[in-house]
Design an enzyme around this catalytic site. Sequence first.
Site, PDB file in Angstrom:
ATOM      1  N   CYS A  71       0.766  -1.224  -0.160  1.00  0.00           N
ATOM      2  CA  CYS A  71      -0.067   0.004   0.140  1.00  0.00           C
ATOM      3  C   CYS A  71       0.795   1.302  -0.133  1.00  0.00           C
ATOM      4  O   CYS A  71       1.634   1.526   1.030  1.00  0.00           O
ATOM      5  CB  CYS A  71      -0.920  -0.061   1.256  1.00  0.00           C
ATOM      6  SG  CYS A  71      -1.656   1.344   1.621  1.00  0.00           S
TER       7      CYS A  71
ATOM      8  N   CYS B  84       0.018   3.957   2.713  1.00  0.00           N
ATOM      9  CA  CYS B  84       0.607   3.373   3.979  1.00  0.00           C
ATOM     10  C   CYS B  84       1.967   3.569   4.347  1.00  0.00           C
ATOM     11  O   CYS B  84       2.494   3.921   5.392  1.00  0.00           O
ATOM     12  CB  CYS B  84       0.406   1.893   4.207  1.00  0.00           C
ATOM     13  SG  CYS B  84      -1.366   1.269   3.844  1.00  0.00           S
TER      14      CYS B  84
END
Length: 103
Positions: free
Chosen positions: A31, A34
Amino acid sequence: MAVIEITAANFEQEVLKSAQPVLLDFWAVWCGPCRMLSPVIEDIADENPSIKVGKVNVDEEMSLAEKYGIMSIPTVMVFKNGKLVDTSVGVKPKSEILAMIDE
């Protein structure tokens, strides 16, 4: 204080039974957002010893992601006295994340 890896095995002890507020970052290796949020989470952990900071890898801990209805990552949650008190989805500045804890 270092960021703690939170798993289904230690969730109850580290989060639900914690005497201090807990900031949880639900994330995954793949991600991009993230990875952008990760240094912010680490800064919060380093600068605020009164807050327990943990990360939940949603790929490894699907049961926790399902239990808390994680549909998008990164998702940041704040727990106080074993109760979920705030949730934020997406990358946010440090000031907004800290404000979640102070509420």
